[in-house]
Design a protein around this motif. Structure first.
Motif, PDB file in Angstrom:
ATOM      1  N   LEU A  83      -7.014  -5.635  -8.599  1.00  0.00           N
ATOM      2  CA  LEU A  83      -5.737  -5.149  -8.082  1.00  0.00           C
ATOM      3  C   LEU A  83      -5.670  -3.625  -8.136  1.00  0.00           C
ATOM      4  O   LEU A  83      -6.331  -2.979  -8.958  1.00  0.00           O
ATOM      5  N   LEU A  84      -4.844  -3.057  -7.251  1.00  0.00           N
ATOM      6  CA  LEU A  84      -4.474  -1.646  -7.336  1.00  0.00           C
ATOM      7  C   LEU A  84      -3.147  -1.607  -8.090  1.00  0.00           C
ATOM      8  O   LEU A  84      -2.161  -2.200  -7.638  1.00  0.00           O
ATOM      9  N   VAL A  85      -3.107  -0.912  -9.226  1.00  0.00           N
ATOM     10  CA  VAL A  85      -1.923  -0.965 -10.084  1.00  0.00           C
ATOM     11  C   VAL A  85      -1.424   0.452 -10.353  1.00  0.00           C
ATOM     12  O   VAL A  85      -2.077   1.233 -11.057  1.00  0.00           O
ATOM     13  N   SER A  86      -0.268   0.786  -9.776  1.00  0.00           N
ATOM     14  CA  SER A  86       0.406   2.058 -10.025  1.00  0.00           C
ATOM     15  C   SER A  86       1.739   1.764 -10.686  1.00  0.00           C
ATOM     16  O   SER A  86       2.219   0.625 -10.675  1.00  0.00           O
ATOM     17  N   PHE A  87       2.363   2.796 -11.277  1.00  0.00           N
ATOM     18  CA  PHE A  87       3.694   2.567 -11.829  1.00  0.00           C
ATOM     19  C   PHE A  87       4.562   3.806 -11.713  1.00  0.00           C
ATOM     20  O   PHE A  87       4.072   4.928 -11.552  1.00  0.00           O
ATOM     21  N   TYR A  88       5.866   3.568 -11.766  1.00  0.00           N
ATOM     22  CA  TYR A  88       6.892   4.606 -11.689  1.00  0.00           C
ATOM     23  C   TYR A  88       7.640   4.607 -13.022  1.00  0.00           C
ATOM     24  O   TYR A  88       7.979   3.546 -13.541  1.00  0.00           O
ATOM     25  N   GLU A  89       7.927   5.791 -13.550  1.00  0.00           N
ATOM     26  CA  GLU A  89       8.632   5.881 -14.830  1.00  0.00           C
ATOM     27  C   GLU A  89       9.833   6.812 -14.706  1.00  0.00           C
ATOM     28  O   GLU A  89       9.697   7.984 -14.359  1.00  0.00           O
ATOM     29  N   ARG A  90      11.019   6.277 -14.985  1.00  0.00           N
ATOM     30  CA  ARG A  90      12.248   7.074 -14.981  1.00  0.00           C
ATOM     31  C   ARG A  90      12.322   7.935 -16.245  1.00  0.00           C
ATOM     32  O   ARG A  90      11.642   7.643 -17.247  1.00  0.00           O
ATOM     33  N   PRO A  91      13.170   8.978 -16.242  1.00  0.00           N
ATOM     34  CA  PRO A  91      13.364   9.769 -17.462  1.00  0.00           C
ATOM     35  C   PRO A  91      13.799   8.920 -18.654  1.00  0.00           C
ATOM     36  O   PRO A  91      13.505   9.256 -19.801  1.00  0.00           O
ATOM     37  N   SER A  92      14.478   7.814 -18.397  1.00  0.00           N
ATOM     38  CA  SER A  92      14.930   6.931 -19.484  1.00  0.00           C
ATOM     39  C   SER A  92      13.794   6.154 -20.127  1.00  0.00           C
ATOM     40  O   SER A  92      13.967   5.540 -21.181  1.00  0.00           O
ATOM     41  N   GLY A  93      12.624   6.156 -19.499  1.00  0.00           N
ATOM     42  CA  GLY A  93      11.500   5.375 -19.996  1.00  0.00           C
ATOM     43  C   GLY A  93      11.318   4.061 -19.271  1.00  0.00           C
ATOM     44  O   GLY A  93      10.297   3.396 -19.439  1.00  0.00           O
ATOM     45  N   GLN A  94      12.295   3.667 -18.464  1.00  0.00           N
ATOM     46  CA  GLN A  94      12.161   2.442 -17.685  1.00  0.00           C
ATOM     47  C   GLN A  94      11.044   2.593 -16.666  1.00  0.00           C
ATOM     48  O   GLN A  94      10.915   3.638 -16.025  1.00  0.00           O
ATOM     49  N   MET A 108       0.826  -1.204   0.000  1.00  0.00           N
ATOM     50  CA  MET A 108       0.000   0.000   0.000  1.00  0.00           C
ATOM     51  C   MET A 108       0.862   1.257   0.000  1.00  0.00           C
ATOM     52  O   MET A 108       0.538   2.257  -0.652  1.00  0.00           O
ATOM     53  N   ILE A 109       1.973   1.214   0.710  1.00  0.00           N
ATOM     54  CA  ILE A 109       2.903   2.355   0.711  1.00  0.00           C
ATOM     55  C   ILE A 109       3.410   2.626  -0.701  1.00  0.00           C
ATOM     56  O   ILE A 109       3.391   3.758  -1.195  1.00  0.00           O
ATOM     57  N   ALA A 110       3.849   1.572  -1.384  1.00  0.00           N
ATOM     58  CA  ALA A 110       4.414   1.742  -2.726  1.00  0.00           C
ATOM     59  C   ALA A 110       3.353   2.129  -3.743  1.00  0.00           C
ATOM     60  O   ALA A 110       3.605   2.949  -4.633  1.00  0.00           O
ATOM     61  N   ALA A 111       2.151   1.582  -3.631  1.00  0.00           N
ATOM     62  CA  ALA A 111       1.091   1.878  -4.590  1.00  0.00           C
ATOM     63  C   ALA A 111       0.587   3.305  -4.474  1.00  0.00           C
ATOM     64  O   ALA A 111      -0.086   3.804  -5.375  1.00  0.00           O
ATOM     65  N   HIS A 112       0.940   3.988  -3.360  1.00  0.00           N
ATOM     66  CA  HIS A 112       0.489   5.363  -3.166  1.00  0.00           C
ATOM     67  C   HIS A 112       1.647   6.362  -3.198  1.00  0.00           C
ATOM     68  O   HIS A 112       1.486   7.514  -2.798  1.00  0.00           O
ATOM     69  N   GLY A 113       2.805   5.909  -3.674  1.00  0.00           N
ATOM     70  CA  GLY A 113       3.907   6.828  -3.919  1.00  0.00           C
ATOM     71  C   GLY A 113       4.582   7.374  -2.681  1.00  0.00           C
ATOM     72  O   GLY A 113       5.216   8.430  -2.738  1.00  0.00           O
ATOM     73  N   CYS A 114       4.470   6.678  -1.551  1.00  0.00           N
ATOM     74  CA  CYS A 114       5.060   7.156  -0.302  1.00  0.00           C
ATOM     75  C   CYS A 114       6.493   6.667  -0.149  1.00  0.00           C
ATOM     76  O   CYS A 114       6.935   5.730  -0.807  1.00  0.00           O
ATOM     77  N   GLY A 115       7.212   7.290   0.784  1.00  0.00           N
ATOM     78  CA  GLY A 115       8.474   6.773   1.258  1.00  0.00           C
ATOM     79  C   GLY A 115       8.237   5.952   2.517  1.00  0.00           C
ATOM     80  O   GLY A 115       7.090   5.725   2.926  1.00  0.00           O
ATOM     81  N   LEU A 116       9.304   5.531   3.170  1.00  0.00           N
ATOM     82  CA  LEU A 116       9.186   4.545   4.257  1.00  0.00           C
ATOM     83  C   LEU A 116      10.025   4.930   5.460  1.00  0.00           C
ATOM     84  O   LEU A 116      11.163   5.364   5.339  1.00  0.00           O
ATOM     85  N   TYR A 117       9.419   4.762   6.650  1.00  0.00           N
ATOM     86  CA  TYR A 117      10.158   4.725   7.909  1.00  0.00           C
ATOM     87  C   TYR A 117      10.123   3.258   8.322  1.00  0.00           C
ATOM     88  O   TYR A 117       9.092   2.729   8.720  1.00  0.00           O
ATOM     89  N   ASN A 118      11.246   2.581   8.228  1.00  0.00           N
ATOM     90  CA  ASN A 118      11.292   1.121   8.299  1.00  0.00           C
ATOM     91  C   ASN A 118      11.280   0.608   9.741  1.00  0.00           C
ATOM     92  O   ASN A 118      12.213  -0.020  10.200  1.00  0.00           O
ATOM     93  N   MET A 119      10.190   0.887  10.444  1.00  0.00           N
ATOM     94  CA  MET A 119      10.037   0.457  11.831  1.00  0.00           C
ATOM     95  C   MET A 119       8.699  -0.242  12.006  1.00  0.00           C
ATOM     96  O   MET A 119       7.767  -0.044  11.233  1.00  0.00           O
ATOM     97  N   TYR A 120       8.600  -1.075  13.060  1.00  0.00           N
ATOM     98  CA  TYR A 120       7.368  -1.729  13.480  1.00  0.00           C
ATOM     99  C   TYR A 120       6.816  -2.708  12.445  1.00  0.00           C
ATOM    100  O   TYR A 120       5.628  -3.050  12.473  1.00  0.00           O
TER     101      TYR A 120
END
Length: 412
Positions: free
Chosen positions: A368-379, A320-332
């Motif tokens: 499914l909830l489907v989001s994506f990330y796109e780099r300037p290179s197109g990847q 859910m964190i990744a699908a909503h474009g958030c960063g992470l505090y890696n605790m708990y």
């Protein structure tokens, strides 16, 4: 959010509503909801705050706490620990020579710990924090009482700004970690928080929205001037006009009672809270505030004796964190799973454009909830999140219940 209920005459009906009619949105404010006699002029001050309140923090997902080799917060008087050892955070303390030792493990910067509303009663600065003031000058008050702490106390604000500025001078310091930033009310008449309104009613307390906004802005500008970061932990909830003045905002602790349904830290077990209990509307608001969002899951904190930190519940919230474009505090949560997500997606795609599932249907795949990330290179990196309790196939692969799948793809 109102500063107080002065000059408002309310009933149980909603007094502020937002209505949509076609392409038009109406803000309806009901100041007086029953007949009253008005004998003096009534004054109201309103503002409309667009969001985000400032440009989004660039490369925000690359910033992470509690991943080996990343940032670390340090604390004082037992408020913040690393491996069970309190480490002094303020530069006036001799122990700060330890900062250079910690830097070898956290080369990307230490973050000294400051708090707006909480401090140990034995602290040398507690009197400054609880000091009342009148006409800008300190006033002798009663013995320390947490309810008297107010960010409207000028001596306390001066102390915070003084030592924040001193901390930022150190090369190994990457910024300020500001905790306990929920908005609070003050009832001190010497802070101007008790008065009579224009109807002659006693107003016994006021929310310090404007005072807290000002200290946030000053700390933000201070960090900006040193090219360092202000990280804010709001605890319960947040307001864009106040907490938008930060480079990174910690969300997640406000979901504690969604995970911990019976509020008993030794028995609660709500492993699918982030896919079945926390509404999607909540998740969608997180990237609208401006600061980079570091989401702090509450599994281990809510139920330290349970199995909430095992792999599968942790992967449910990480998806859910990744699908909503958030960063992470890696605790708990399961720390290995959190670090894996960070290394595979959040860090390498920190400069990527984010296309959320509610705006793009290019890879849509119900349910499914489907989001994506796109780099300037197109990847691209596509994330498929399965919020259901059924296995779902995607091509020749499957997404387990309450789990997620990352898939590399080229651009169109």
């Amino acid at each position: 959010m109102g500063g107080s209920d002065a000059n408002w005459v309310l009933t149980k009906q909603p007094n502020v509503r937002v209505k949509r009619l076609g392409e038009t949105v109406f803000l309806e404010v009901k100041l007086i909801q029953r007949p009253v006699e008005v004998t003096r002029s009534l004054t109201y001050t309103f503002s409309v705050q667009a969001t985000p309140v400032r440009p989004p923090t660039p490369h925000a997902r690359e910033f992470c706490f509690s991943v080996e080799g990343e940032r670390n917060t340090v604390g004082w008087e037992g408020n913040w620990f690393r491996n069970g050892t309190p480490l002094q955070a303020y530069p006036q303390e001799r122990q700060n020579r330890d900062w250079t030792l910690w830097r070898q493990w956290y080369p990307r910067g230490l973050f000294p710990y400051f708090a707006l509303y909480r401090v140990g009663s034995e602290s040398e600065i507690v009197q400054e924090k609880s000091q009342r003031w009148e006409d800008g000058k300190p006033v002798e008050g009663p013995p320390y009482n947490e309810s008297r702490i107010c960010i409207g106390s000028k001596p306390w604000c001066d102390w915070l700004l003084k030592w924040a500025a001193e901390s930022l001078k150190y090369e190994e310091v990457g910024g300020i970690y500001l905790d306990v930033c929920h908005l609070a009310r003050c009832d001190s008449p010497l802070h101007g928080h008790q008065h009579q309104d224009q109807f002659g009613r006693d107003i016994t307390a006021r929310w310090n929205v404007q005072e807290q906004r000002e200290i946030h802005k000053q700390l933000y500008e201070l960090c900006e001037s040193h090219k360092k970061k202000l990280v804010v932990h709001a605890l319960t909830t947040w307001w864009p006009s106040v907490h938008g003045w930060a480079h990174h905002l910690l969300a997640g602790e406000d979901t504690y009672f969604k995970v911990n349904l019976d509020r008993n830290a030794s028995t609660s077990d709500n492993p699918w809270a982030y896919t079945s209990t926390v509404p999607l509307g909540y998740w969608k608001t997180l990237h609208r505030l401006g600061p980079g969002m570091l989401f702090l899951p509450q599994f281990g904190r809510a139920s330290p004796e349970s199995d909430l930190k095992r792999v599968q519940p942790s992967r449910s919230v990480l998806g859910m964190i990744a699908a909503h474009g958030c960063g992470l505090y890696n605790m708990y949560i399961n720390r290995n799973q959190g670090e894996k997500l960070y290394r595979e997606l959040l860090e390498p795609y920190a400069d990527a454009d984010f296309y959320p599932y509610w705006e793009s249907n290019e890879y849509a795949h119900h349910p499914l909830l489907v989001s994506f990330y796109e780099r300037p290179s197109g990847q691209r990196m596509v994330i498929y999140v399965n919020p259901t309790d059924q296995l779902v196939r995607v091509g020749d692969r499957t997404v387990a219940p309450r789990d997620f799948l990352l898939v590399d793809k080229r651009g169109r």
